[in-house]
Design an enzyme around this catalytic site. Structure first.
Site, PDB file in Angstrom:
ATOM      1  N   ASP A 259       0.874  -1.171   0.000  1.00 33.36           N
ATOM      2  CA  ASP A 259       0.000   0.000   0.000  1.00 33.36           C
ATOM      3  C   ASP A 259       0.912   1.223   0.000  1.00 33.36           C
ATOM      4  OD1 ASP A 259      -2.426   1.480   0.187  1.00 33.36           O
ATOM      5  OD2 ASP A 259      -2.025   1.793   2.310  1.00 33.36           O
TER       6      ASP A 259
ATOM      7  N   GLU B 184      -1.124  -1.172  -5.009  1.00 35.89           N
ATOM      8  CA  GLU B 184      -2.364  -0.429  -5.247  1.00 35.89           C
ATOM      9  C   GLU B 184      -2.178   0.553  -6.396  1.00 35.89           C
ATOM     10  OE1 GLU B 184      -4.320   3.066  -2.838  1.00 35.89           O
ATOM     11  OE2 GLU B 184      -4.943   1.164  -1.924  1.00 35.89           O
TER      12      GLU B 184
ATOM     13  N   ASP C  51      -2.775   1.167   6.976  1.00 39.45           N
ATOM     14  CA  ASP C  51      -1.958   0.894   5.781  1.00 39.45           C
ATOM     15  C   ASP C  51      -1.515  -0.566   5.744  1.00 39.45           C
ATOM     16  OD1 ASP C  51      -1.308   3.942   4.899  1.00 39.45           O
ATOM     17  OD2 ASP C  51      -1.222   3.720   7.087  1.00 39.45           O
TER      18      ASP C  51
END
Length: 233
Positions: free
Chosen positions: A7, A68, A141
């Protein structure tokens, strides 16, 4: 299948490793966050992110890396930092020859919770349940990184089948090359006029009549004497 989920972020870059296959219980191998000081120079922060991801790659040896996909329409400054950290993660994996997959936040939420509009609390709760953890990973996160890894494990088989199906139906020779090869087999006149090349050409040669239909004089030998008019030969 062992997947490292990333992330991306400059201040906190979530990382998590999940192992398993689609349709079976998954196992969390590790989870954490790579942090950089907000007051540091951008170059030094990117180096710190790179070093942190490299340590995770060295320790856990993932087969795939899921990152991501960065997408936003508002806070450009935050998006720039996230995109830079994302590029570092992709670089680290590609340098080692590890396949990289990009998943949007909506894809991850839909895969983990069943809704592409789920909030972070719902994602964390489902990650905790799917990985059979005692408590949701902190900070968010880290939970998002695990969700990325889970999403890729579940989506990878379908994506591979789709890519194989597309590859089977794509012609091996590009259309431009096929057209160039076809032009090379045509005469200059046909190449200049494709419609003429597509129409079968009619033969312009004059066909001679069969020998039986030729006039008698054409069938006589040149050495045969001619009889005078009015006398038999």
């Amino acid at each position: 299948m062992r997947v490292l989920g990333v992330d991306p972020g400059l201040t906190r870059c979530g990382v998590g490793v999940v192992e398993g296959v689609a349709g079976r219980p998954l196992t969390m191998i590790g989870v954490g966050v790579v942090r950089t000081p907000a007051d540091a120079d951008l170059g030094h922060r990117l180096v710190a992110v790179e070093q942190g991801i490299e340590r995770w790659l060295d320790e856990h040896r993932p087969e795939y890396v899921a990152v991501e996909r960065v997408f936003s329409q508002h806070n450009v400054r935050t998006v720039m930092g996230t995109a830079q950290a994302s590029a570092v993660a992709i670089l680290c994996a590609s340098r080692r020859g590890i396949p990289v997959a990009l998943h949007t936040p909506s894809e991850v939420k839909a895969a983990v919770t069943g809704s592409g509009r789920a909030d972070k609390a719902q994602v964390g709760a489902m990650v905790t349940r799917l990985l059979r953890l005692a408590a949701p990973p902190k900070p968010a996160d880290a939970a998002d990184a695990l969700a990325l890894a889970i999403c890729h494990i579940w989506r990878a088989p379908a994506q591979n089948r789709l890519q194989q199906a597309v590859a089977r139906h794509v012609p091996r020779t590009p259309p431009a090359r096929q057209a160039a090869t076809a032009r090379q087999t045509l005469s200059p006149r046909q190449a200049a006029n494709p419609q003429q090349a597509a129409t079968p050409q009619q033969s312009t040669a004059v066909q001679k009549p069969p020998a039986a239909q030729q006039p008698p004089a054409a069938q006589q030998s040149p050495n045969t004497p001619h009889a005078p008019k009015g006398h038999p030969a």
